[in-house]
Design a protein around this motif. Structure first.
Motif, PDB file in Angstrom:
ATOM      1  N   TYR A  48      -5.279 103.146  62.611  1.00 11.77           N
ATOM      2  CA  TYR A  48      -4.832 102.565  61.336  1.00 11.77           C
ATOM      3  C   TYR A  48      -5.620 103.188  60.098  1.00 11.77           C
ATOM      4  N   LYS A  49      -5.137 103.157  59.197  1.00 12.92           N
ATOM      5  CA  LYS A  49      -5.811 103.324  57.686  1.00 12.92           C
ATOM      6  C   LYS A  49      -6.229 102.032  57.200  1.00 12.92           C
ATOM      7  N   SER A  50      -7.557 102.248  56.452  1.00 14.41           N
ATOM      8  CA  SER A  50      -8.108 101.092  56.062  1.00 14.41           C
ATOM      9  C   SER A  50      -8.887 101.581  54.752  1.00 14.41           C
ATOM     10  N   THR A  70     -15.257 103.543  51.097  1.00 13.91           N
ATOM     11  CA  THR A  70     -14.074 104.318  50.936  1.00 13.91           C
ATOM     12  C   THR A  70     -13.580 103.977  49.609  1.00 13.91           C
ATOM     13  N   GLN A  80     -10.562 107.071  49.575  1.00 14.12           N
ATOM     14  CA  GLN A  80     -10.240 107.755  50.866  1.00 14.12           C
ATOM     15  C   GLN A  80     -10.094 106.907  51.881  1.00 14.12           C
ATOM     16  N   PRO A  81      -9.039 106.496  52.386  1.00 11.83           N
ATOM     17  CA  PRO A  81      -8.884 105.733  53.585  1.00 11.83           C
ATOM     18  C   PRO A  81      -9.750 106.088  54.759  1.00 11.83           C
ATOM     19  N   GLU A  83      -9.968 106.148  58.775  1.00  7.59           N
ATOM     20  CA  GLU A  83      -8.959 105.944  60.000  1.00  7.59           C
ATOM     21  C   GLU A  83      -9.651 105.424  61.085  1.00  7.59           C
ATOM     22  N   ASP A 147      -1.514 104.523  60.994  1.00  3.36           N
ATOM     23  CA  ASP A 147      -1.908 106.018  60.804  1.00  3.36           C
ATOM     24  C   ASP A 147      -0.761 106.893  60.786  1.00  3.36           C
TER      25      ASP A 147
END
Length: 153
Positions: A48-50, A70, A80-81, A83, A147
């Motif tokens: 995942y991106k967070s 981030t 900036q995510p 991951e 992601d």
């Protein structure tokens, strides 16, 4: 009396859904939803991106910035995510917390030291970020999505 008991149970269930709690070896991870997600539940089998900001949660529940984020608004040089994959190279409290979330959700993860970094300090005092030993953590996290999936920040 039956209606009253049923109403109380319904309210309690609603509160539990809003503030999830996970118990692990006597320690609790509390997930406090800021904004609900409309996507699927987060699972261990996906990356995942967070967007994340980490605080140290003090005994009085106030928060001290750790220096790691981030989000540009919280001190990063640019959005900036971050991951991640639940259960892979993460503290236990992060995994326990995000597995209670959905894609698109933003929440505060209240993580006791025992499920964070424990007796090990992280970073360097006076450096870019620092977490003293035995610190309770507070992550402000938004699950952007899986992601590889495209989504504007």
């Amino acid at each position: 009396m039956v209606f009253y008991r049923s109403f109380i149970m319904s309210v309690a269930a609603s509160l539990f859904l809003l503030i999830g709690i996970v118990t692990v070896a006597g320690a609790l991870v509390v997930v406090e939803t800021i904004s609900p997600g409309s996507g699927p539940n987060v699972t261990k089998g996906q990356r995942y991106k967070s967007m994340v900001t980490l605080y140290i949660e003090n005994e009085d529940k106030s928060r001290t910035p750790s220096g790691w984020s981030t989000r540009k608004e919280d001190g990063a040089s640019a959005d900036q995510p971050f991951e991640f994959q639940p259960g892979v190279n993460l503290i236990q409290g992060w995994t326990d917390g995000v597995l209670q979330m959905k894609e698109g959700e933003r929440a505060l993860l209240h993580i006791p030291a025992k499920l964070g970094y424990g007796a090990t300090p992280m970073g360097s005092q006076g450096g870019a970020f620092y977490i003293p030993k035995n610190s309770d953590l507070l992550f402000d996290i938004e699950i952007i999505g899986k992601d590889g999936a495209e989504k504007d920040l």
